[in-house]
Design an enzyme around this catalytic site. Sequence first.
Site, PDB file in Angstrom:
ATOM      1  N   SER A   1       4.153 -14.667  -4.377  1.00  0.00           N
ATOM      2  CA  SER A   1       4.267 -13.216  -5.006  1.00  0.00           C
ATOM      3  C   SER A   1       3.974 -13.273  -6.255  1.00  0.00           C
ATOM      4  CB  SER A   1       5.702 -12.929  -4.531  1.00  0.00           C
ATOM      5  OG  SER A   1       6.100 -12.844  -3.239  1.00  0.00           O
TER       6      SER A   1
ATOM      7  N   ALA B   1      -2.352 -12.140 -10.534  1.00  0.00           N
ATOM      8  CA  ALA B   1      -3.713 -12.062 -10.379  1.00  0.00           C
ATOM      9  C   ALA B   1      -4.160 -10.570 -10.514  1.00  0.00           C
ATOM     10  CB  ALA B   1      -4.123 -12.595  -8.930  1.00  0.00           C
TER      11      ALA B   1
ATOM     12  N   GLU C   1      -7.126  -6.160 -11.982  1.00  0.00           N
ATOM     13  CA  GLU C   1      -7.319  -4.855 -11.607  1.00  0.00           C
ATOM     14  C   GLU C   1      -6.682  -4.001 -12.715  1.00  0.00           C
ATOM     15  OE1 GLU C   1      -8.444  -3.453  -8.806  1.00  0.00           O
ATOM     16  OE2 GLU C   1      -8.978  -5.432  -8.085  1.00  0.00           O
TER      17      GLU C   1
ATOM     18  N   PHE D   1      -4.286  -1.326 -11.766  1.00  0.00           N
ATOM     19  CA  PHE D   1      -2.825  -1.729 -11.529  1.00  0.00           C
ATOM     20  C   PHE D   1      -2.050  -1.846 -12.809  1.00  0.00           C
ATOM     21  CE2 PHE D   1       0.475  -5.066 -11.219  1.00  0.00           C
ATOM     22  CZ  PHE D   1       1.233  -4.721 -10.219  1.00  0.00           C
TER      23      PHE D   1
ATOM     24  N   GLU E   1      -0.609   0.298  -4.548  1.00  0.00           N
ATOM     25  CA  GLU E   1      -1.989  -0.187  -5.431  1.00  0.00           C
ATOM     26  C   GLU E   1      -2.163  -1.856  -4.957  1.00  0.00           C
ATOM     27  OE1 GLU E   1      -5.240  -0.516  -7.367  1.00  0.00           O
ATOM     28  OE2 GLU E   1      -4.346   1.374  -7.373  1.00  0.00           O
TER      29      GLU E   1
ATOM     30  N   SER F   1      -7.351   3.523  -1.035  1.00  0.00           N
ATOM     31  CA  SER F   1      -7.285   4.282  -2.241  1.00  0.00           C
ATOM     32  C   SER F   1      -6.588   5.580  -1.988  1.00  0.00           C
ATOM     33  CB  SER F   1      -8.804   4.672  -2.671  1.00  0.00           C
ATOM     34  OG  SER F   1      -8.927   5.036  -3.760  1.00  0.00           O
TER      35      SER F   1
ATOM     36  N   TRP G   1       8.557  14.561 -10.000  1.00  0.00           N
ATOM     37  CA  TRP G   1       8.549  15.077 -11.640  1.00  0.00           C
ATOM     38  C   TRP G   1       8.713  16.567 -11.556  1.00  0.00           C
ATOM     39  CZ3 TRP G   1      10.257  13.097 -15.817  1.00  0.00           C
ATOM     40  CH2 TRP G   1      10.230  12.164 -16.076  1.00  0.00           C
TER      41      TRP G   1
END
Length: 118
Positions: A15, A21, A26, A29, A67, A96, A110
């Site tokens: 994990s 990675a 990314e 991310f 993501e 996506s 929010w």
Amino acid sequence: MKNFFTRLRDRTVWSWQGLAATWRDEYSFRVWVWANLISAALALWLPLGDGVRVLILVLGLLVLVAELFNTAIERAVDHTSTDHNELAGQAKDAASAAVALTAFTAGVAWVVGLWGLF
């Protein structure tokens, strides 16, 4: 019991490798992580209700989870073939969209939280 802890250790290592990675490779991310850190700080600082605060924090984490799934799907599809394939494109687009929908939901939390302040 030893087998349990060995497997737990292995799962933890794998994990962490996946997180590292994804962080390294990314950009999106990393952006979501920073956005979540800012969001969490604001959620904890503002006088929001406990329920709204928890909802904002949990939905922020779900954006990161989405993501990670998006990244996994993109990498699996790209590993299988770099040729254009309509189904592969649909899979990547759906992943996506999952990120976008989760982020939108966090944004709604929010808005509701801020609305309650005024």
